[in-house]
Design a protein around this motif. Sequence first.
Motif, PDB file in Angstrom:
ATOM      1  N   SER A 146       0.810  -1.216   0.000  1.00 40.50           N
ATOM      2  CA  SER A 146       0.000   0.000   0.000  1.00 40.50           C
ATOM      3  C   SER A 146       0.849   1.276   0.000  1.00 40.50           C
ATOM      4  O   SER A 146       0.313   2.367  -0.217  1.00 40.50           O
ATOM      5  N   ASN A 148       3.264   4.219  -1.211  1.00 38.43           N
ATOM      6  CA  ASN A 148       3.501   4.906  -2.475  1.00 38.43           C
ATOM      7  C   ASN A 148       4.798   5.709  -2.373  1.00 38.43           C
ATOM      8  O   ASN A 148       4.833   6.763  -1.743  1.00 38.43           O
ATOM      9  N   ASP A 151       4.882   9.522  -2.927  1.00 41.98           N
ATOM     10  CA  ASP A 151       4.154  10.445  -2.055  1.00 41.98           C
ATOM     11  C   ASP A 151       4.490  10.143  -0.590  1.00 41.98           C
ATOM     12  O   ASP A 151       3.657   9.659   0.174  1.00 41.98           O
ATOM     13  N   GLY A 154       2.274  11.957   2.053  1.00 38.45           N
ATOM     14  CA  GLY A 154       0.956  11.352   2.193  1.00 38.45           C
ATOM     15  C   GLY A 154       1.007  10.043   2.949  1.00 38.45           C
ATOM     16  O   GLY A 154       0.138   9.766   3.786  1.00 38.45           O
ATOM     17  N   ASP A 155       2.028   9.217   2.673  1.00 38.34           N
ATOM     18  CA  ASP A 155       2.155   7.934   3.358  1.00 38.34           C
ATOM     19  C   ASP A 155       2.417   8.122   4.849  1.00 38.34           C
ATOM     20  O   ASP A 155       1.865   7.406   5.693  1.00 38.34           O
ATOM     21  N   ALA A 157       1.510  10.651   6.625  1.00 44.40           N
ATOM     22  CA  ALA A 157       0.296  11.203   7.237  1.00 44.40           C
ATOM     23  C   ALA A 157      -0.753  10.122   7.477  1.00 44.40           C
ATOM     24  O   ALA A 157      -1.491  10.168   8.468  1.00 44.40           O
ATOM     25  N   GLU A 158      -0.830   9.141   6.580  1.00 45.97           N
ATOM     26  CA  GLU A 158      -1.877   8.124   6.660  1.00 45.97           C
ATOM     27  C   GLU A 158      -1.441   6.853   7.382  1.00 45.97           C
ATOM     28  O   GLU A 158      -2.277   6.030   7.765  1.00 45.97           O
ATOM     29  N   SER A 159      -0.145   6.677   7.562  1.00 45.51           N
ATOM     30  CA  SER A 159       0.356   5.429   8.134  1.00 45.51           C
ATOM     31  C   SER A 159      -0.048   5.269   9.592  1.00 45.51           C
ATOM     32  O   SER A 159       0.009   6.218  10.387  1.00 45.51           O
ATOM     33  N   THR A 160      -0.456   4.047   9.951  1.00 48.36           N
ATOM     34  CA  THR A 160      -0.733   3.714  11.351  1.00 48.36           C
ATOM     35  C   THR A 160       0.475   3.063  12.014  1.00 48.36           C
ATOM     36  O   THR A 160       0.417   2.680  13.182  1.00 48.36           O
ATOM     37  N   THR A 166       7.686   2.975   8.920  1.00 49.67           N
ATOM     38  CA  THR A 166       7.146   3.576   7.695  1.00 49.67           C
ATOM     39  C   THR A 166       8.272   4.044   6.789  1.00 49.67           C
ATOM     40  O   THR A 166       8.246   3.821   5.565  1.00 49.67           O
TER      41      THR A 166
END
Length: 435
Positions: A146, A148, A151, A154-155, A157-160, A166
């Motif tokens: 998943s 990218n 970006d 963005g990764d 910011a969205e990563s848990t 990460t």
Amino acid sequence: MTPYFILLVVVTALAALSFRVALKNPRETPATEAADASARTVGMRTAGARTTGTRTTGTRTAATRTLSASRHRPRSGGLGLATRTASSTRYRARSAGAVVTEEETARAARRWTVFDVAAVTVLIAFSGLRYDVGTDYPTYELVFNSMNPDDWAGDFAESTQEVGYTLLMLVIKTFTEDPKALFWVAAVLTVLPVYLGIKRLSMDPGFAVALFVAFEYTSSFNALRQYIAVALLFLAWTYLGRKNVVFWVLAIIALSFHMTAILAIVVMLVVRRWRPTVQTTLFFLGGALVAAAGVRAAPFLVSFLEVLNPRYGDYLDSGQTGIGSYLSIFAYLALMILVVFVGSRKAPLTRLESQLAVLVLAGVALMIVGTQAIVLSRLSGYFGIFAILLVPNRIAKMQDRTLITLLVLLAAVAYYALGVQNYGEVIPYRTYLGQ
């Protein structure tokens, strides 16, 4: 299960062979290193005298004088050649047919040979080559896919996942889209730090490697991120008190892979001056029993874990652990009783061994609390791993150590077999080469 037993035999034999080769071929430590160690060695002589017992034969006196005059330190620094060589205990180098001092044994254990390189390579390859082995394997593969690499912002910011993990995934994916690379890198970051820590402080690397494979190795097939943190903190601890900058660098990196590492860091700092007395043991075990009784009714604990990572609260609500957790508690407590309380009658614990024992005891306490919450049981890995240093180092000082070593190894193999057979979905072992 056959591949796992072949792995255990092969890497144990390689590590043990490396140690024997190093004992047969002693190498002098440069004088510049020798001078730097003298102050630390002098400070531990009194404790060393207590460790050696009351025998005062001429041979023992000569060995003590030789050891006291030697001024060596580990080439890699670390906590305590001064601690490890505090006693003048003599070891029989069976392969060489000669008596060597504890310092000479420690120096031989630190030396790397081609057999160590082979052992590390086998451990890394066994983990890196696996395909769909381990309960969490598909999850790590899915998360990696998943990412990218075009970006990064963005990764992140969205990563848990934690920032370090990460970042690792993004760096790897910049070079390859193949998730297999992630498992190879994770294997390196898990195996190499542990092996380095063993080489720095173990008096019997072959024995230590065997215990690592039996107790810890396959756990990294599932809790991949956490075991990278465990391995880094294991190595970091060997620098604590000697090269604190190295300790903190490794500790911060470990924290970036798994936030629960903060607990291990705090405990490592707090218990440095503690000793594994009966009172300390009762404090840990009694506190663990009380905590286990109340953990299910402690909403604040769920909130705290969710701050570290939202998933941890779910883990806490996932229910009690199974019989395997009680088996682990029994195994580690039995080892502690053997090497700390029984073994200390004739060879009191050194400062290094005391610290190792308290860390393992902290791990047992977390195992007890973890019977009521799986996530807390998982945290015990940060501390239980220190048994692979404590047990061989203590047994090396015991009489009848050959028999005791054999019995411990047999028990470790039984523990290994039960773990591989029943937990983590690590069998059947298969590699992507056969796909």
